[in-house]
Design a protein around this motif. Sequence first.
Motif, PDB file in Angstrom:
ATOM      1  N   ALA A 159       0.823  -1.210   0.000  1.00  0.00           N
ATOM      2  CA  ALA A 159       0.000   0.000   0.000  1.00  0.00           C
ATOM      3  C   ALA A 159       0.863   1.268   0.000  1.00  0.00           C
ATOM      4  O   ALA A 159       0.382   2.347  -0.356  1.00  0.00           O
ATOM      5  CB  ALA A 159      -0.942   0.005   1.199  1.00  0.00           C
ATOM      6  N   ALA A 160       2.125   1.135   0.382  1.00  0.00           N
ATOM      7  CA  ALA A 160       3.022   2.291   0.444  1.00  0.00           C
ATOM      8  C   ALA A 160       3.660   2.618  -0.904  1.00  0.00           C
ATOM      9  O   ALA A 160       4.304   3.654  -1.052  1.00  0.00           O
ATOM     10  CB  ALA A 160       4.115   2.034   1.484  1.00  0.00           C
ATOM     11  N   ARG A 161       3.478   1.758  -1.913  1.00  0.00           N
ATOM     12  CA  ARG A 161       4.067   1.995  -3.236  1.00  0.00           C
ATOM     13  C   ARG A 161       3.629   3.361  -3.771  1.00  0.00           C
ATOM     14  O   ARG A 161       2.476   3.746  -3.650  1.00  0.00           O
ATOM     15  CB  ARG A 161       3.645   0.890  -4.202  1.00  0.00           C
ATOM     16  N   ASP A 162       4.567   4.097  -4.317  1.00  0.00           N
ATOM     17  CA  ASP A 162       4.370   5.404  -4.940  1.00  0.00           C
ATOM     18  C   ASP A 162       4.086   6.542  -3.958  1.00  0.00           C
ATOM     19  O   ASP A 162       3.898   7.681  -4.371  1.00  0.00           O
ATOM     20  CB  ASP A 162       3.269   5.373  -6.018  1.00  0.00           C
ATOM     21  N   ARG A 163       4.072   6.264  -2.655  1.00  0.00           N
ATOM     22  CA  ARG A 163       3.919   7.347  -1.678  1.00  0.00           C
ATOM     23  C   ARG A 163       5.146   8.239  -1.715  1.00  0.00           C
ATOM     24  O   ARG A 163       6.245   7.808  -2.058  1.00  0.00           O
ATOM     25  CB  ARG A 163       3.797   6.790  -0.261  1.00  0.00           C
ATOM     26  N   VAL A 164       4.967   9.471  -1.296  1.00  0.00           N
ATOM     27  CA  VAL A 164       6.066  10.429  -1.170  1.00  0.00           C
ATOM     28  C   VAL A 164       6.306  10.658   0.319  1.00  0.00           C
ATOM     29  O   VAL A 164       5.355  10.886   1.071  1.00  0.00           O
ATOM     30  CB  VAL A 164       5.722  11.745  -1.898  1.00  0.00           C
ATOM     31  N   VAL A 165       7.555  10.584   0.740  1.00  0.00           N
ATOM     32  CA  VAL A 165       7.922  10.789   2.135  1.00  0.00           C
ATOM     33  C   VAL A 165       8.470  12.209   2.269  1.00  0.00           C
ATOM     34  O   VAL A 165       9.357  12.602   1.510  1.00  0.00           O
ATOM     35  CB  VAL A 165       8.988   9.755   2.569  1.00  0.00           C
ATOM     36  N   PRO A 166       7.959  12.982   3.224  1.00  0.00           N
ATOM     37  CA  PRO A 166       8.451  14.353   3.371  1.00  0.00           C
ATOM     38  C   PRO A 166       9.952  14.403   3.660  1.00  0.00           C
ATOM     39  O   PRO A 166      10.486  13.551   4.379  1.00  0.00           O
ATOM     40  CB  PRO A 166       7.659  14.895   4.568  1.00  0.00           C
ATOM     41  N   ASP A 167      10.604  15.399   3.086  1.00  0.00           N
ATOM     42  CA  ASP A 167      12.023  15.626   3.354  1.00  0.00           C
ATOM     43  C   ASP A 167      12.211  16.035   4.808  1.00  0.00           C
ATOM     44  O   ASP A 167      11.305  16.595   5.438  1.00  0.00           O
ATOM     45  CB  ASP A 167      12.555  16.767   2.473  1.00  0.00           C
ATOM     46  N   VAL A 168      13.411  15.812   5.310  1.00  0.00           N
ATOM     47  CA  VAL A 168      13.834  16.330   6.608  1.00  0.00           C
ATOM     48  C   VAL A 168      14.853  17.409   6.265  1.00  0.00           C
ATOM     49  O   VAL A 168      16.007  17.105   5.964  1.00  0.00           O
ATOM     50  CB  VAL A 168      14.463  15.224   7.486  1.00  0.00           C
ATOM     51  N   VAL A 169      14.412  18.654   6.230  1.00  0.00           N
ATOM     52  CA  VAL A 169      15.280  19.734   5.754  1.00  0.00           C
ATOM     53  C   VAL A 169      15.070  21.014   6.562  1.00  0.00           C
ATOM     54  O   VAL A 169      14.076  21.170   7.261  1.00  0.00           O
ATOM     55  CB  VAL A 169      15.037  20.044   4.258  1.00  0.00           C
ATOM     56  N   ALA A 170      16.030  21.895   6.403  1.00  0.00           N
ATOM     57  CA  ALA A 170      15.980  23.244   6.943  1.00  0.00           C
ATOM     58  C   ALA A 170      16.932  24.071   6.089  1.00  0.00           C
ATOM     59  O   ALA A 170      17.769  23.507   5.378  1.00  0.00           O
ATOM     60  CB  ALA A 170      16.423  23.258   8.407  1.00  0.00           C
ATOM     61  N   GLY A 171      16.815  25.349   6.148  1.00  0.00           N
ATOM     62  CA  GLY A 171      17.735  26.212   5.411  1.00  0.00           C
ATOM     63  C   GLY A 171      19.122  26.181   6.029  1.00  0.00           C
ATOM     64  O   GLY A 171      19.273  26.027   7.240  1.00  0.00           O
ATOM     65  N   GLY A 172      20.149  26.303   5.179  1.00  0.00           N
ATOM     66  CA  GLY A 172      21.521  26.451   5.646  1.00  0.00           C
ATOM     67  C   GLY A 172      22.145  25.235   6.299  1.00  0.00           C
ATOM     68  O   GLY A 172      23.036  25.374   7.135  1.00  0.00           O
ATOM     69  N   LEU A 173      21.735  24.034   5.925  1.00  0.00           N
ATOM     70  CA  LEU A 173      22.311  22.813   6.495  1.00  0.00           C
ATOM     71  C   LEU A 173      23.790  22.677   6.127  1.00  0.00           C
ATOM     72  O   LEU A 173      24.230  23.165   5.084  1.00  0.00           O
ATOM     73  CB  LEU A 173      21.566  21.580   5.967  1.00  0.00           C
ATOM     74  N   ARG A 174      24.529  21.972   6.959  1.00  0.00           N
ATOM     75  CA  ARG A 174      25.918  21.642   6.605  1.00  0.00           C
ATOM     76  C   ARG A 174      25.910  20.622   5.481  1.00  0.00           C
ATOM     77  O   ARG A 174      26.650  20.761   4.506  1.00  0.00           O
ATOM     78  CB  ARG A 174      26.676  21.048   7.794  1.00  0.00           C
ATOM     79  N   VAL A 175      25.087  19.557   5.626  1.00  0.00           N
ATOM     80  CA  VAL A 175      25.019  18.498   4.622  1.00  0.00           C
ATOM     81  C   VAL A 175      23.565  18.092   4.415  1.00  0.00           C
ATOM     82  O   VAL A 175      22.853  17.811   5.380  1.00  0.00           O
ATOM     83  CB  VAL A 175      25.825  17.238   5.042  1.00  0.00           C
TER      84      VAL A 175
END
Length: 180
Positions: free
Chosen positions: A8-24
Motif C-alpha cells: 500500500a506504500a508503493r508510490d507514496r512520497v515521504v516528506p524531506d527532513v530539511v531546513a535552510g543552511g544545512l551543513r550536509v
Amino acid sequence: MSPEELLAARDRVVPDVVAGGLRVLFCGINPSLMTAATGHHFAHPGNRFWPVLHRSGFTPRQLKPSEQDQLPGYGLGITNVVARATARADELDTEEFREGGRILSAKVEELGPRWLAVVGVTAYRTAFGDRRARIGPQERTIGGARVWALPNPSGLNAHWTVSTMAEEYARLLAAVTPGR
C-alpha cells in the motif's frame, strides 16, 4: 509490517527532513516501501545509513529512523533524487532520475546547504548526466553547494561494509568541518 501495508506504500512520497543552511543534505535514491510505510527515511532494517552516520562521526549516537527530525539540529537533512517509493530502485527509469536531478537542483538552490551528499553514485551519474563520477567529491556545484557521491547504504550494496562506508562518510565530514 505486513506485506499488504508495504504494498500500500508503493508510490507514496515521504516528506524531506530539511531546513535552510544545512551543513550536509543527504540525498537518497528514492524511498523504500518500508520508508514510505513508516514515514521515516532509511527505515528498512537492512539499510546501514543510521549506523554509518554515527560511526563516521556525524551524530554523537546512532539515531533510529524515527528520530530523523533530530538531524537538522546537527546541521543535517535528508531528501531523495526521486520522491516516489518503490520496492527496488531499479523500478525507476532514466527520465525519472533526470527529472529528479532537476527537482533536486532547485531544492538545493532554495535551501542552500553547504554540501549535497548523494548516497548512490549510480543515481548521481544518471540524475546529473555524469557517467564518469566516482565516489568522493565532485567537480560540480549546485546552487553554491559542493557535491559528494557516497556509497549507497542499502543492504543490497554488498561491495561496501559498515566500516568502509563509515570511512568514506568520515572523509566527507572532514571536508565539511576542516580541522575538526
